[in-house]
Scaffold this motif. Structure first.
Motif, PDB file in Angstrom:
ATOM      1  N   ASP A  17      -3.206   5.289   0.062  1.00  0.00           N
ATOM      2  CA  ASP A  17      -4.127   4.233   0.497  1.00  0.00           C
ATOM      3  C   ASP A  17      -4.201   4.169   2.016  1.00  0.00           C
ATOM      4  O   ASP A  17      -5.273   3.987   2.602  1.00  0.00           O
ATOM      5  N   PHE A  18      -3.045   4.294   2.654  1.00  0.00           N
ATOM      6  CA  PHE A  18      -3.006   4.287   4.112  1.00  0.00           C
ATOM      7  C   PHE A  18      -3.810   5.449   4.686  1.00  0.00           C
ATOM      8  O   PHE A  18      -4.581   5.290   5.630  1.00  0.00           O
ATOM      9  N   LEU A  19      -3.652   6.605   4.102  1.00  0.00           N
ATOM     10  CA  LEU A  19      -4.359   7.795   4.566  1.00  0.00           C
ATOM     11  C   LEU A  19      -5.864   7.648   4.375  1.00  0.00           C
ATOM     12  O   LEU A  19      -6.652   7.977   5.268  1.00  0.00           O
TER      13      LEU A  19
ATOM     14  N   GLU B 288     -11.705   4.957   8.538  1.00  0.00           N
ATOM     15  CA  GLU B 288     -12.004   4.325   9.820  1.00  0.00           C
ATOM     16  C   GLU B 288     -12.379   5.366  10.871  1.00  0.00           C
ATOM     17  O   GLU B 288     -13.260   5.132  11.698  1.00  0.00           O
ATOM     18  N   ALA B 289     -11.714   6.511  10.849  1.00  0.00           N
ATOM     19  CA  ALA B 289     -12.040   7.568  11.815  1.00  0.00           C
ATOM     20  C   ALA B 289     -13.457   8.088  11.588  1.00  0.00           C
ATOM     21  O   ALA B 289     -14.219   8.283  12.542  1.00  0.00           O
TER      22      ALA B 289
ATOM     23  N   LYS C 138       0.831  -1.199   0.000  1.00  0.00           N
ATOM     24  CA  LYS C 138       0.000   0.000   0.000  1.00  0.00           C
ATOM     25  C   LYS C 138       0.867   1.250   0.000  1.00  0.00           C
ATOM     26  O   LYS C 138       1.883   1.318   0.683  1.00  0.00           O
TER      27      LYS C 138
ATOM     28  N   ASP D 142      -7.560   4.825   4.221  1.00  0.00           N
ATOM     29  CA  ASP D 142      -8.053   3.835   5.181  1.00  0.00           C
ATOM     30  C   ASP D 142      -8.175   4.429   6.582  1.00  0.00           C
ATOM     31  O   ASP D 142      -9.162   4.213   7.287  1.00  0.00           O
ATOM     32  N   THR D 143      -7.181   5.201   6.982  1.00  0.00           N
ATOM     33  CA  THR D 143      -7.186   5.796   8.311  1.00  0.00           C
ATOM     34  C   THR D 143      -8.329   6.792   8.476  1.00  0.00           C
ATOM     35  O   THR D 143      -9.071   6.763   9.464  1.00  0.00           O
ATOM     36  N   VAL D 144      -8.486   7.667   7.495  1.00  0.00           N
ATOM     37  CA  VAL D 144      -9.562   8.660   7.555  1.00  0.00           C
ATOM     38  C   VAL D 144     -10.924   7.970   7.483  1.00  0.00           C
ATOM     39  O   VAL D 144     -11.863   8.334   8.209  1.00  0.00           O
TER      40      VAL D 144
END
Length: 79
Positions: A6-8, A14-15, A2, A10-12
């Protein structure tokens, strides 16, 4: 692998999902409190009776659900 984007995302995501679920939980709790308030003002005895009956039903469901966890496996040695 990733990338940072993509990480950003996914993080946003989930938040935001966590905030939405928290908001829905607060709304549900508020609605339940309103139902209890209206029910209590109409008939306190019926409210307590209904809460007791609901507690018994929920306890029975938990007991039945956890019965499979308490049951030893076939052929298992006793502790």
């Amino acid at each position: 692998m990733k990338g940072f984007g993509d990480f950003l995302i996914d993080t946003v995501g989930e938040a935001v999902a966590g905030m939405i679920l928290s908001l829905l939980a607060c709304i549900l709790l508020g609605c339940l409190a309103l139902i209890v308030y209206v029910s209590w003002s109409a008939s306190p005895r019926l409210t307590v009776t209904g809460a007791g009956l609901l507690s018994c039903i929920l306890a029975h469901g938990v007991w039945q659900t956890s019965a499979g966890l308490r049951r030893p496996a076939v052929g298992a040695l006793p502790p």
